[in-house]
Design an enzyme around this catalytic site. Structure first.
Site, mmCIF file in Angstrom:
data_model
loop_
_atom_site.group_PDB
_atom_site.id
_atom_site.type_symbol
_atom_site.label_atom_id
_atom_site.label_comp_id
_atom_site.label_asym_id
_atom_site.label_seq_id
_atom_site.Cartn_x
_atom_site.Cartn_y
_atom_site.Cartn_z
ATOM 1 N N GLY A 117 26.306 -2.977 -17.317
ATOM 2 C CA GLY A 117 27.234 -3.324 -16.231
ATOM 3 C C GLY A 117 27.536 -4.818 -16.251
ATOM 4 N N THR A 138 17.243 -4.665 -20.194
ATOM 5 C CA THR A 138 17.053 -3.489 -19.344
ATOM 6 C C THR A 138 15.805 -2.749 -19.781
ATOM 7 O OG1 THR A 138 17.814 -1.279 -18.753
ATOM 8 C CG2 THR A 138 18.739 -2.146 -20.754
ATOM 9 N N ILE A 139 15.092 -2.227 -18.787
ATOM 10 C CA ILE A 139 13.924 -1.405 -19.143
ATOM 11 C C ILE A 139 14.389 -0.096 -19.770
ATOM 12 C CG2 ILE A 139 12.411 -2.379 -17.371
ATOM 13 C CD1 ILE A 139 12.816 0.353 -15.840
ATOM 14 N N ASP A 140 15.649 0.298 -19.498
ATOM 15 C CA ASP A 140 16.132 1.610 -19.960
ATOM 16 C C ASP A 140 16.366 1.666 -21.478
ATOM 17 O OD1 ASP A 140 16.185 2.097 -17.239
ATOM 18 O OD2 ASP A 140 18.348 1.819 -17.059
ATOM 19 N N ARG A 175 -5.371 20.684 -13.278
ATOM 20 C CA ARG A 175 -4.050 20.701 -12.647
ATOM 21 C C ARG A 175 -2.949 20.332 -13.626
ATOM 22 N NH1 ARG A 175 -5.235 16.957 -7.340
ATOM 23 N NH2 ARG A 175 -6.119 18.581 -6.042
ATOM 24 N N ARG A 276 0.882 18.619 -9.090
ATOM 25 C CA ARG A 276 1.182 17.443 -8.257
ATOM 26 C C ARG A 276 2.223 16.572 -8.950
ATOM 27 N NH1 ARG A 276 -1.564 20.067 -5.397
ATOM 28 N NH2 ARG A 276 -3.444 19.475 -4.247
ATOM 29 N N GLN A 284 7.403 0.319 -12.827
ATOM 30 C CA GLN A 284 7.780 0.164 -14.241
ATOM 31 C C GLN A 284 8.552 -1.118 -14.512
ATOM 32 O OE1 GLN A 284 9.266 4.428 -15.578
ATOM 33 N NE2 GLN A 284 9.294 4.186 -13.370
ATOM 34 N N ARG A 285 9.090 -1.729 -13.457
ATOM 35 C CA ARG A 285 9.885 -2.945 -13.647
ATOM 36 C C ARG A 285 9.107 -4.211 -13.321
ATOM 37 N NH1 ARG A 285 15.435 -1.372 -11.140
ATOM 38 N NH2 ARG A 285 15.133 -3.212 -9.853
HETATM 39 O O1 F6P Z 1 18.458 0.164 -14.932
HETATM 40 C C1 F6P Z 1 17.154 -0.073 -14.541
HETATM 41 C C2 F6P Z 1 16.727 0.871 -13.453
HETATM 42 O O2 F6P Z 1 15.378 0.605 -13.126
HETATM 43 C C3 F6P Z 1 16.925 2.352 -13.780
HETATM 44 O O3 F6P Z 1 15.937 2.849 -14.647
HETATM 45 C C4 F6P Z 1 16.908 2.961 -12.395
HETATM 46 O O4 F6P Z 1 17.643 4.163 -12.364
HETATM 47 C C5 F6P Z 1 17.596 1.899 -11.570
HETATM 48 O O5 F6P Z 1 17.485 0.686 -12.277
HETATM 49 C C6 F6P Z 1 17.022 1.734 -10.185
HETATM 50 O O6 F6P Z 1 17.831 0.841 -9.496
HETATM 51 P P1 F6P Z 1 17.441 0.204 -8.097
HETATM 52 O O7 F6P Z 1 16.495 -0.934 -8.388
HETATM 53 O O8 F6P Z 1 18.730 -0.254 -7.537
HETATM 54 O O9 F6P Z 1 16.763 1.263 -7.290
#
Ligand code: F6P
Length: 358
Positions: A117, A138-140, A175, A276, A284-285
């Protein structure tokens, strides 16, 4: 007067952003440049300009920190992406105002650290005459035109750590533990994290799944005496006959999430096993970047300064064949890099008995 460049971090935060900032500052200082950091992504470019001078002292010790010391946002006036593949146009009046601020500060170039973006916005700014250099983050790990983004490795390490911990409950209680991970429309985090953490089932957006197949895989494990199972589900995954699960819409783009609970419910119903769900979310970030992300972030920052020095405006730093190179920003936008369903990584997972529920 010293040559000045601007830098901003945009979109979701991720580990390694501060390593980029430090890399840019130190490499810039070697050329005698001054670096100014705009606060809160592109928003800091709006008049009168919200910025801070970044130097050796203010970036000391930041490499080990997660997040970004200059702030970020994935909302605001400069949003150019409103969904997978959809593009919005940033108002030319907004770009003109940003340009005026940069001109008044005598900034020779603007380094934009962000995801697809942000690169879409960067491209529009470049077209409007602002000298932009993109740095993919990006983590993605879903940006086309770079083999890797920083932040991804740290996110995968977090998933691996969570799976290591969840193994204990899965085996002690016999589980099924379902872990929902991020990644938006790409399954990279689920795939890499799942393999590293010894998952039994990985569900990714690129391979739509079937609940009965998941249940069969769990029952097969039971018959072989493996009574606990770990399932990793990417937030963007969906059943063959279902839709992605969307939480809400913000800033024009859907937030994904909620599939973990649905998968857990369906597994419990079909297998009768106690199941569960656990959502890793923004864990993760966060936190300190891994070794790889610190090094990649530093290399990307240094490369951005080299590109600005050589006048390669309109280009994005790119990682290819273990080398840091550059490509036109246009190559990186509007094209997501997804997991190839028949690629080597998926096959490796299948060969170590991981099911994709297909
Ligand atoms: O693009 C990074 C990311 O962490 C995606 O994996 C996740 O869908 C999105 O951002 C979450 O965004 P926000 O921080 O706005 O909830």
């Amino acid at each position: 007067m010293k040559t000045r460049i601007g830098i901003l971090t945009s979109g979701g935060d991720c580990p390694g952003l501060n390593a980029v900032l430090r890399g840019v500052v130190l490499a810039g200082e070697k050329l005698g440049w001054e670096v100014i950091g705009f606060r809160d992504g592109f928003e800091g470019l709006l008049p009168p300009g919200d910025y801070v001078v970044l130097d050796r002292k203010s970036t000391e010790g930041i490499m080990a920190l997660g997040g970004t010391i200059i702030g970020t946002t994935n909302r605001g006036h400069f949003i150019a992406k409103v969904g997978a593949g959809d593009r919005a146009v940033v108002a030319s009046e907004v770009i003109a105002r940003a340009r005026k601020v940069l001109d008044e500060l005598h900034a020779k170039a603007l380094v934009i650290v962000g995801g697809d973006g942000s690169m879409t916005t960067a491209m529009q700014m470049q077209e409007a005459g602002i000298n932009c250099i993109g740095v993919p983050k990006t983590i993605d790990n879903d940006i086309e035109a770079t083999a890797m983004t920083f932040g991804f490795d740290s996110a995968v390490a977090e998933v691996m750590d969570a799976l290591d911990r969840l193994h204990t409950t899965a085996t002690s209680h016999k589980r099924v533990m379902v872990v929902e991970v991020m990644g938006r429309h790409a399954g990279w985090i689920a795939l890499h994290g799942g393999i590293a953490g010894g998952a039994d089932i990985i569900l990714i957006p690129e391979i739509p799944f079937d609940y009965d197949k998941i249940a069969q895989a769990i029952k097969r494990r039971e018959s072989a005496g493996r009574l606990g199972s770990l399932v990793v589900v990417a937030e963007g995954a969906r059943a063959k006959d279902g839709q992605q699960i969307k939480r809400d819409i913000e800033g024009g783009e859907f937030r994904l999430g909620g599939i973990g609970d649905v998968v857990a419910r369906e597994i419990a119903e079909r297998t009768g096993k106690e199941t569960r769900a656990c959502v890793l979310g923004h864990l993760q970030r966060g936190g300190p970047p891994t070794t790889l992300d610190r090094i990649l972030g530093t290399r990307f920052g240094v490369k951005a300064v080299q590109l600005a020095n050589e006048g390669h405006f309109g280009s994005m730093v790119s990682y290819q064949n273990y080398q840091v190179r550059h490509v036109p920003i246009a190559d990186a936008v509007n094209r997501l890099r997804l997991v190839p369903p028949h690629g080597e990584m998926v096959q490796t997972a299948r060969d170590v008995d991981i099911s994709f529920g297909d």
